[in-house]
Design an enzyme around this catalytic site. Structure first.
Site, PDB file in Angstrom:
ATOM      1  N   SER A 149      44.506  41.263  49.797  1.00 46.91           N
ATOM      2  CA  SER A 149      45.345  42.329  49.236  1.00 46.91           C
ATOM      3  C   SER A 149      45.234  43.591  50.076  1.00 46.91           C
ATOM      4  O   SER A 149      44.216  43.827  50.742  1.00 46.91           O
ATOM      5  CB  SER A 149      44.905  42.632  47.802  1.00 46.91           C
ATOM      6  N   TYR A 162      39.452  44.899  41.290  1.00 49.80           N
ATOM      7  CA  TYR A 162      40.351  44.064  42.085  1.00 49.80           C
ATOM      8  C   TYR A 162      40.183  44.353  43.570  1.00 49.80           C
ATOM      9  O   TYR A 162      40.037  43.434  44.386  1.00 49.80           O
ATOM     10  CB  TYR A 162      41.789  44.307  41.650  1.00 49.80           C
TER      11      TYR A 162
END
Length: 257
Positions: A149, A162
């Site tokens: 990500s 995250y």
């Protein structure tokens, strides 16, 4: 020409497992690997979506199988590994695309949120790598593709647990590459651009923010799921035999601005 391209990119005879393969980026990659000739098994939580994906894979003329499991639950994950190996043999290609993104502000993030995020986003790719990476190495060929990500390298949008999990996944990619590349297993990570998937559905409810994200790219648009299929097939193929330990940004230049 066709024979040359087949020699580089064909996945005929290869077996692939894609976690998170029933939707979003995972499904897009699963379909691409199937179209390149691989036998694809998808693993995710929702049986209905998995069943529909497997039917789409079979409609492409290739075998398509599915297993329902929460990859963040190690007992379920090991069960699925045992079952798919018994039925289909060990995979040659592993794509870790399953993930969760809880978005509370950091001072509201609970230990349970943290643990759940790490189990799904980081522990599962580790466990699957331990199950299949050494077997790939023993066979002398394998590919592992981890979906990371933008939040692995920058904090925005309450990156919280995250972002930490995805930074860890990029590091795990390098560790797995170090362990197995000399025995034919190439391990790389893909960092997608900003794309509309179930994982970030909440963000897309704000059209002003979406437009701002598009303007930050060099290309001038947000990502589409099709943007990730070519790089996935490349990384899964013989063409990527000397590409390993890399985190590859497929984001229209977003990370360079």
């Amino acid at each position: 020409m066709d024979a040359y391209l087949d020699g580089l990119f064909s996945l005929k005879g290869r077996r692939a497992v894609v976690t998170g393969g029933s939707s979003g980026i995972g499904r897009s990659i699963a379909m691409a690997l199937c179209r390149a000739g691989a036998e694809v098994t998808v693993v995710a939580r929702r049986p209905d979506a998995l069943r529909e994906t497997a039917e789409a894979l079979r409609a492409e003329g290739a075998a398509g199988a599915w297993y329902s499991a929460d990859v963040g639950d190690r007992t379920e994950l090991h069960r699925v590994c045992d079952e798919l190996t018994a039925r289909h043999g060990d995979p040659d290609i592993l794509v870790n695309s399953a993930g969760i993104n809880l978005r509370p502000p950091l001072d509201e993030l609970t230990e349970a949120d943290w643990d759940r995020t790490m189990r799904t986003n980081l522990d599962a790719p580790f466990v699957l790598g331990q199950r299949f990476g050494s077997t790939m190495a023993a066979n002398g060929w394998g590919r592992i593709i981890n979906v990371a990500s933008q939040q692995a390298i920058r904090a925005f949008g309450n990156s919280g647990a995250y972002g930490v999990s995805k930074a860890g996944l990029a590091a795990l990619t390098r560790s797995q590459a170090e362990a197995w590349s000399a025995r034919g297993v190439c391990v790389n990570a893909i960092v997608p651009g900003f794309v509309h998937t179930p994982l970030n559905e909440a963000v897309f409810r704000d059209p002003v923010r979406v437009e701002a994200m598009a303007r930050r790219t060099m290309i001038g648009r947000i990502s589409e799921l099709a943007d990730f299929t070519g790089v996935a097939v490349f990384l899964a193929s013989d063409a990527a035999a000397y590409v390993t330990g890399q985190t590859i940004f497929v984001d229209g230049g977003f990370s360079s601005t």
